[in-house]
Motif scaffolding. Structure first.
Motif, short mmCIF file in Angstrom:
data_model
loop_
_atom_site.label_atom_id
_atom_site.label_comp_id
_atom_site.label_asym_id
_atom_site.label_seq_id
_atom_site.Cartn_x
_atom_site.Cartn_y
_atom_site.Cartn_z
N GLY A 389 38.41 56.64 79.46
CA GLY A 389 38.00 55.46 80.18
C GLY A 389 36.94 54.67 79.46
N ILE A 390 36.54 53.59 80.08
CA ILE A 390 35.45 52.73 79.59
C ILE A 390 34.51 52.52 80.77
CG2 ILE A 390 34.83 50.47 78.64
CD1 ILE A 390 37.67 50.35 77.44
N ASP A 391 33.23 52.72 80.55
CA ASP A 391 32.28 52.59 81.65
C ASP A 391 30.91 52.21 81.11
OD1 ASP A 391 31.30 52.61 84.22
OD2 ASP A 391 32.09 54.61 84.70
N VAL A 392 30.01 51.89 82.01
CA VAL A 392 28.62 51.61 81.66
C VAL A 392 27.77 52.79 82.11
CG1 VAL A 392 26.65 50.09 81.97
CG2 VAL A 392 28.96 49.13 81.82
N ILE A 393 27.10 53.43 81.17
CA ILE A 393 26.26 54.59 81.46
C ILE A 393 24.87 54.32 80.91
CG2 ILE A 393 25.94 57.08 81.10
CD1 ILE A 393 28.97 57.32 80.79
N ASN A 394 23.88 54.46 81.75
CA ASN A 394 22.49 54.18 81.36
C ASN A 394 22.35 52.80 80.70
OD1 ASN A 394 21.65 56.67 82.32
ND2 ASN A 394 21.90 57.68 80.32
N GLY A 395 23.09 51.86 81.24
CA GLY A 395 22.99 50.49 80.76
C GLY A 395 23.79 50.19 79.51
N GLU A 396 24.52 51.17 78.98
CA GLU A 396 25.31 50.95 77.75
C GLU A 396 26.80 51.10 78.05
OE1 GLU A 396 25.95 52.78 73.23
OE2 GLU A 396 24.09 53.19 74.32
#
Length: 454
Positions: A389-396
């Motif tokens: 998948g593609i996600d935003v983690i800790n703002g990245e």
């Protein structure tokens, strides 16, 4: 040559080509439907075919290609050369040589020079995967993952038709240094007997189904010996159900081949035909349906895999229909791959983000029985890496990745993250996320490469 066929497996009667007729680069002008193209288009094909391997048979021409939809037809794109497969400067160089009718030796030298830039053996195949027996390397075999050995029988190092995007294209250009091939059944059996960790043997190529059955029996009958009981599964990688389903129906030794499958299954082996379907249309002809029934009647299982490739199947609706068709026919959807970083990848590659979207949108359209298809998977140097998948983690923004298979089994199922890159098309384009200098496996993999001399 055509004849009426009434098979023993069903009451269906149909007319079908039964004589195998093949064309290569030197017979391009003899392919009748190509005459509807302009002379310039045919010349472009000839230019590309002098660099990348080309081979097509009459069944594909007559039964699979919609000649009213050229050049967009997906099976045409799958089998015939296109100008965009070469970089412009490489195309121009070869075209100039052909236009002035250069000597064959010069054309060959130009072709070899271009091929060297196309990464002919990706993922460390030649250096890192070669097994050893009695202190000597075994040509024609690869042992990348603990449980699985790949075997390349010398009689199977060609295909009924070549896929234009094939990552093993280098085996078909006449350079023996770039080929994997073995005709040593005894070495295969001895190696397997010494490696009890191996549960799966994958017969691959080229295409093993171009072999006569008596050659295949020479390799597989020995698998029934007690010392090879630990090898539970015999996989056969093949595109023959698309390119020549007659192999299982009307070829002179088709019944003998199916009897071999039956004998292996009754002997306790799981026989898996690893079919390569790129588009649902490949499963539409009466003879491929008959071939599927005949194979399944032996107890063998057919599993299906393919990469996402531009111009052919970069559409979630195509994949959803393909998977639904496979389930209806009793075929198990197995893998969706990412197009490898080799050959004509510049023409076929799809950004990783789009590839993941295609998988996600396709899998949403099918039932659980079709969700056996894993992917998108990259068969990279360290192992098979799945885009989860593609996600935003800790703002990245990141790619979420997982090892499906790895050179070190401890890597399998490990989750890791790569920095989001909208232009990335392959694993080697990715860098670690969160400011990390390297992936968790990098040091160990580099040591493996150094040990193998890669």
């Amino acid at each position: 040559m055509t004849r009426l066929i009434k098979t023993r497996a069903s009451d269906e009667v149909y007319t079908q080509n039964t004589k195998f007729v093949v064309y290569t680069e030197r017979q391009l002008e003899r392919i009748a439907p190509l005459q509807q193209l302009t002379a310039e288009q045919r010349f472009e094909m000839r230019v590309v075919a002098n660099v990348l391997p080309f081979r097509v048979n009459q069944y594909v021409i007559d039964e699979l290609i919609d000649w009213n939809n050229i050049p967009a037809d997906p099976i045409f794109q799958l089998t015939f050369p296109q100008r965009g497969m070469l970089a412009p400067e490489d195309y121009d160089r070869m075209a100039e040589a052909l236009m002035r009718e250069a000597e064959r030796s010069e054309i060959q030298a130009i072709a070899n020079d271009i091929r060297e830039k196309l990464n002919p053996h990706p993922a460390g195949q030649q250096e890192m995967n070669v097994p050893m027996l009695d202190g000597e390397p075994l040509p024609g075999m690869q042992h990348k993952y603990r449980e699985t050995v790949l075997f390349f029988p010398s009689q199977g190092q060609v295909c009924h038709t070549y896929c234009t995007f094939c990552f093993r294209w280098a085996q078909f250009i006449g350079d023996k240094e770039l080929r994997f091939a073995s005709n040593e059944a005894d070495s295969l059996h001895r190696y397997l007997a010494q490696h009890k960790e191996v549960t799966d043997l994958l017969i691959t190529g080229g295409d093993p189904m171009v072999m006569k059955t008596h050659h295949l029996k020479g390799y597989l009958d020995g698998m029934m010996r007690p010392e090879l009981d630990h090898v539970q599964t015999i996989r056969i990688g093949t595109k023959s159900l698309t390119f020549w389903p007659q192999r299982f129906v009307t070829d002179p030794d088709a019944d003998e081949l199916l009897a071999l499958f039956t004998r292996l299954v009754r002997g306790g082996k799981h026989v898996a035909l690893m079919a390569h379907f790129n588009h649902w249309r490949e499963m539409e002809t009466p003879i491929v349906r008959e071939a599927i029934k005949r194979i399944q009647a032996t107890g063998a299982v057919i599993r299906a895999q393919a990469p996402v490739v531009q111009h052919i199947n970069d559409d979630p609706d195509v994949w959803a229909r393909m998977w639904r068709t496979q389930v209806r026919l009793g075929i198990v959807p197995y893998y969706m791959f990412v197009e490898r970083d080799t050959g004509a990848k510049r023409y076929f590659e799809v950004p990783l983000e789009r590839t993941w979207q295609i998988y996600r949108e396709a899998i949403q359209q099918v039932s659980g029985l079709a969700r056996t298809a894993r992917g998108p998977s990259m068969s990279a140097g360290p192992g098979k890496v799945e885009i989860q998948g593609i996600d935003v983690i800790n703002g990245e923004k990141v790619f979420i990745l997982r090892f499906i298979q790895g050179r070190n089994p401890d890597w399998v199922q490990r989750i890791f993250f790569a920095k989001y890159d909208p232009e990335a098309t392959w694993f080697d384009d990715l860098v670690p996320a969160f400011g990390e200098e390297k992936f968790f496996f990098t040091d160990e993999y580099n040591a493996m490469q150094e040990q193998a001399g890669a």
